[in-house]
Every structure is written in structure tokens, then in C-alpha cells.
Scaffold this active site. Structure first.
Site, PDB file in Angstrom:
ATOM      1  CD  GLU A   1      40.607  -1.117  60.001  1.00 32.32           C
ATOM      2  OE1 GLU A   1      40.474  -0.050  59.358  1.00 32.32           O
ATOM      3  OE2 GLU A   1      41.123  -1.166  61.131  1.00 32.32           O
ATOM      4  CG  ASN A   2      38.067   0.554  53.384  1.00 30.24           C
ATOM      5  OD1 ASN A   2      37.954   1.769  53.317  1.00 30.24           O
ATOM      6  ND2 ASN A   2      37.154  -0.208  53.971  1.00 30.24           N
ATOM      7  CD1 TRP A   3      45.224  -1.081  53.271  1.00 31.88           C
ATOM      8  CD2 TRP A   3      45.133  -1.227  51.052  1.00 31.88           C
ATOM      9  NE1 TRP A   3      45.816   0.048  52.748  1.00 31.88           N
ATOM     10  CE2 TRP A   3      45.780  -0.015  51.380  1.00 31.88           C
ATOM     11  CE3 TRP A   3      44.964  -1.530  49.695  1.00 31.88           C
ATOM     12  CZ2 TRP A   3      46.241   0.882  50.425  1.00 31.88           C
ATOM     13  CZ3 TRP A   3      45.428  -0.630  48.740  1.00 31.88           C
ATOM     14  CH2 TRP A   3      46.056   0.549  49.106  1.00 31.88           C
TER      15      TRP A   3
ATOM     16  CG  ASP B   1      29.516   3.291  56.478  1.00 30.30           C
ATOM     17  OD1 ASP B   1      29.802   2.591  55.490  1.00 30.30           O
ATOM     18  OD2 ASP B   1      29.276   2.818  57.608  1.00 30.30           O
TER      19      ASP B   1
ATOM     20  NE  ARG C   1      30.213   4.663  60.314  1.00 29.23           N
ATOM     21  CZ  ARG C   1      31.033   3.690  60.637  1.00 29.23           C
ATOM     22  NH1 ARG C   1      31.655   3.714  61.782  1.00 29.23           N
ATOM     23  NH2 ARG C   1      31.229   2.668  59.818  1.00 29.23           N
TER      24      ARG C   1
ATOM     25  CD1 TRP D   1      22.329   5.715  47.759  1.00 32.47           C
ATOM     26  CD2 TRP D   1      23.377   4.950  45.925  1.00 32.47           C
ATOM     27  NE1 TRP D   1      21.951   6.504  46.695  1.00 32.47           N
ATOM     28  CE2 TRP D   1      22.584   6.057  45.556  1.00 32.47           C
ATOM     29  CE3 TRP D   1      24.122   4.313  44.930  1.00 32.47           C
ATOM     30  CZ2 TRP D   1      22.528   6.542  44.248  1.00 32.47           C
ATOM     31  CZ3 TRP D   1      24.058   4.778  43.626  1.00 32.47           C
ATOM     32  CH2 TRP D   1      23.264   5.878  43.306  1.00 32.47           C
TER      33      TRP D   1
ATOM     34  CB  SER E   1      39.693   2.269  56.750  1.00 32.90           C
ATOM     35  OG  SER E   1      39.216   1.003  56.339  1.00 32.90           O
TER      36      SER E   1
ATOM     37  CB  SER F   1      34.979   2.515  62.052  1.00 34.11           C
ATOM     38  OG  SER F   1      33.725   1.956  62.226  1.00 34.11           O
TER      39      SER F   1
HETATM   40  C1  FPP Z   1      32.178   3.487  52.514  1.00 35.52           C
HETATM   41  O1  FPP Z   1      31.035   2.848  51.996  1.00 35.52           O
HETATM   42  C2  FPP Z   1      32.912   4.240  51.499  1.00 35.52           C
HETATM   43  C3  FPP Z   1      34.200   4.018  51.097  1.00 35.52           C
HETATM   44  C4  FPP Z   1      35.020   2.924  51.669  1.00 35.52           C
HETATM   45  C5  FPP Z   1      34.847   4.796  50.050  1.00 35.52           C
HETATM   46  C6  FPP Z   1      34.500   6.249  49.964  1.00 35.52           C
HETATM   47  C7  FPP Z   1      35.116   6.827  48.759  1.00 35.52           C
HETATM   48  C8  FPP Z   1      34.491   7.669  47.894  1.00 35.52           C
HETATM   49  C9  FPP Z   1      33.124   8.183  48.063  1.00 35.52           C
HETATM   50  C10 FPP Z   1      35.283   8.205  46.744  1.00 35.52           C
HETATM   51  C11 FPP Z   1      35.810   9.474  47.269  1.00 35.52           C
HETATM   52  C12 FPP Z   1      36.732  10.193  46.450  1.00 35.52           C
HETATM   53  C13 FPP Z   1      37.542  11.171  46.987  1.00 35.52           C
HETATM   54  C14 FPP Z   1      38.452  11.920  46.104  1.00 35.52           C
HETATM   55  C15 FPP Z   1      37.545  11.506  48.428  1.00 35.52           C
HETATM   56  P1  FPP Z   1      30.952   1.241  52.100  1.00 35.52           P
HETATM   57  O2  FPP Z   1      31.549   0.669  50.863  1.00 35.52           O
HETATM   58  O3  FPP Z   1      31.590   0.798  53.362  1.00 35.52           O
HETATM   59  O4  FPP Z   1      29.410   1.023  52.140  1.00 35.52           O
HETATM   60  P2  FPP Z   1      28.606  -0.183  52.862  1.00 35.52           P
HETATM   61  O5  FPP Z   1      28.913  -0.079  54.329  1.00 35.52           O
HETATM   62  O6  FPP Z   1      27.179   0.125  52.548  1.00 35.52           O
HETATM   63  O7  FPP Z   1      29.088  -1.456  52.259  1.00 35.52           O
END
Ligand code: FPP
Length: 247
Positions: free
Chosen positions: A68-70, A21, A189, A26, A66, A197
Site C-alpha cells: 500500500e505504501n506505493w 509506525d 506495533r 513524529w 508495504s 494492516s
Molecule cells: C511508517 O510510518 C513507517 C514506514 C512506512 C517506513 C519505515 C522505514 C524506516 C524506518 C526506514 C527503515 C530502514 C531499514 C533498513 C529497515 P508512517 O510514515 O506510516 O507514519 P505515520 O502513520 O505517522 O504517517
């Protein structure tokens, strides 16, 4: 002394799960687009996989996308899927060189067809590897998984393959995506959020939870080792009193 040197290799968790997360935050801190955060998160994935393999962890599960990410903006979903396809494609060689088997859990048929095909190819290409299992949770959510298991059990009862009295915790586990995978003993996490989550709700029942302020793209091997040292300094009772726990 590094955290790696403090790890007791005889008391390693067999299975570690990670909620990666903080990619978006970042990127925001750097004035960049969110996808730059995800792209930089790939290096942290490599670090975590290498670190786990180096010390002999048998299963590493990463929450990569996830259910939910959709609901995120279409542009971000497409960019994430593209990143997954290209990362899986380019890492297969390294996985094979390091004897790591790739697995995936989740509602995989919801993935775009190129992503699904790339994933299946990589799973097939690494199927014989035995050193470590890297499990990607993709289009995954625990409630979806549990409802899916309940539906399959219901269908097997309707077909006469099962009786209601056959339903036990053990039987239920066999209907989850993680059927052949041991439960994680440690869940990490990043980014300071202290929630599960909708991730492995059944499987994390007895897991130690470790939260770090580090944002995922900043997560390095030593952070992974630090989480294991913290885990090893805790005592898991599984409902027992201290005196009942064998050394
Ligand atoms: C959460 O950060 C991260 C994700 C939803 C995606 C993670 C995917 C990668 C790092 C690519 C991985 C590749 C492979 C092959 C496993 P966020 O976007 O929720 O961050 P935020 O909470 O700061 O908005």
C-alpha cells in the site's frame, strides 16, 4: 530494575515482528517533513536489531514498506527507497560484525533496480551469519503473499506436481515467503494504532499482539524489552484450557 533484567531468557520468543509506525506523525509534531521521521526511524531500527541480538531472539521481522505504501506521494516513495538503499549499504559491515543474516520478504521485483541490487548484495554478503536473522518486509502485503501462494499451488497442480488432496496447512506454508521462518510469537506495533494492516496474516494466527503509544522514531531498546516482558506475562493457550498447558 530495567525491563531487560526482568526478561526470562528461557522463554524468549524465537521470532518477533514489528510494524514500525508513526514516522510521519513524529515529524509533523516537530514541524519537519515526513522524510525526517523516516530518517530518524533508522536509529530505532538499529536499537531494535541490537536489542534482539543482545538477548538471543533468532528472527526479527520489520515491516519497512508495504504494498500500500506505493500509493504515497512519489516524492516520499523515492525518498524511502533511497533511505533503504543507503541504510542497507552502510549497515552491511555492522551486520557481518555482529553475525546477523539479512533476509527479505515481499514482491521484491517491484523495487527500483538499485534498491533490489543493494538488497541482493547485502543478503549474499550476510548469508553465512548465524546469530540472528533480520527479515525486512519490503513491498510486502499478506494478501499479495497468500494470493501468490495460491497461484503457485495452482500452477503446480496444473503441471501434475501436486494433487488437491496434498494441500495441507504445512504445504501451504511452504509456498509463503516465510517458508523457512518460524511463526512470530510476538508482534509489536508502535504509534498507538491497533491493527495488523495486511502484515503476516497467516503467520500471526497465534501471536501475542503488543501495542505501544510510542512513535517509531522514539522507540528504544527498553521499549523492545518492555514488550517482551509483557509477552512473558501472558499465557498462550492455542485453544487449550490452562490445565493442559505444560509449564
Ligand atoms: C511508517 O510510518 C513507517 C514506514 C512506512 C517506513 C519505515 C522505514 C524506516 C524506518 C526506514 C527503515 C530502514 C531499514 C533498513 C529497515 P508512517 O510514515 O506510516 O507514519 P505515520 O502513520 O505517522 O504517517
Amino acid at each position: 530494575m530495567s525491563f531487560k533484567d526482568k526478561i526470562d531468557l528461557n522463554k524468549l520468543p524465537k521470532h518477533i515482528a514489528i510494524i514500525m509506525d508513526g514516522n510521519g506523525r513524529w515529524a509533523k509534531q516537530k514541524g519537519e517533513h515526513r522524510i525526517i521521521g523516516h530518517q530518524n526511524g533508522v536509529q530505532s531500527v538499529r536499537e531494535a536489531v541490537e536489542a534482539a541480538a543482545e538477548i538471543g531472539v533468532q528472527y526479527l521481522t520489520l515491516y519497512a514498506f508495504s504494498t500500500e505504501n506505493w500509493n504515497r506521494p512519489k516524492e516520499e516513495v523515492m525518498a524511502l527507497m533511497q533511505l533503504l538503499v543507503s541504510t542497507i549499504h552502510s549497515e552491511v559491515k555492522t551486520l557481518n560484525k555482529n553475525n546477523i543474516r539479512l533476509l527479505a520478504i515481499g514482491d521484491l521485483k517491484n523495487l527500483p533496480s538499485d534498491c533490489f541490487a543493494e538488497l541482493q548484495d547485502a543478503i549474499k554478503a550476510t548469508a553465512q551469519n548465524t546469530r540472528m536473522n533480520l527479515v525486512l518486509a519490503l513491498s510486502y502485503s499478506s494478501r499479495w503473499e497468500i494470493i501468490n501462494a495460491v497461484k503457485q499451488i495452482g500452477a503446480d497442480i496444473e503441471k501434475g506436481k501436486l494433487k488437491i488432496t496434498d494441500i495441507t496447512e504445512h504445504l501451504f506454508e511452504n509456498y509463503l515467503c516465510t517458508a523457512s521462518i518460524p511463526e512470530p510469537e510476538l508482534m509489536i506495533r508502535t504509534s498507538g494504532e491497533r491493527r495488523i494492516s495486511n502484515f503476516l496474516l497467516w503467520q500471526l494466527s497465534y501471536a501475542e499482539l503488543y501495542f505501544t503509544e510510542k512513535l517509531w522514531p522514539d522507540f528504544r531498546k527498553e521499549d523492545f524489552f518492555e514488550a517482551i516482558v509483557d509477552y512473558q506475562n501472558r499465557e498462550s493457550r492455542f485453544g487449550k484450557i490452562s490445565e493442559q498447558i505444560e509449564e
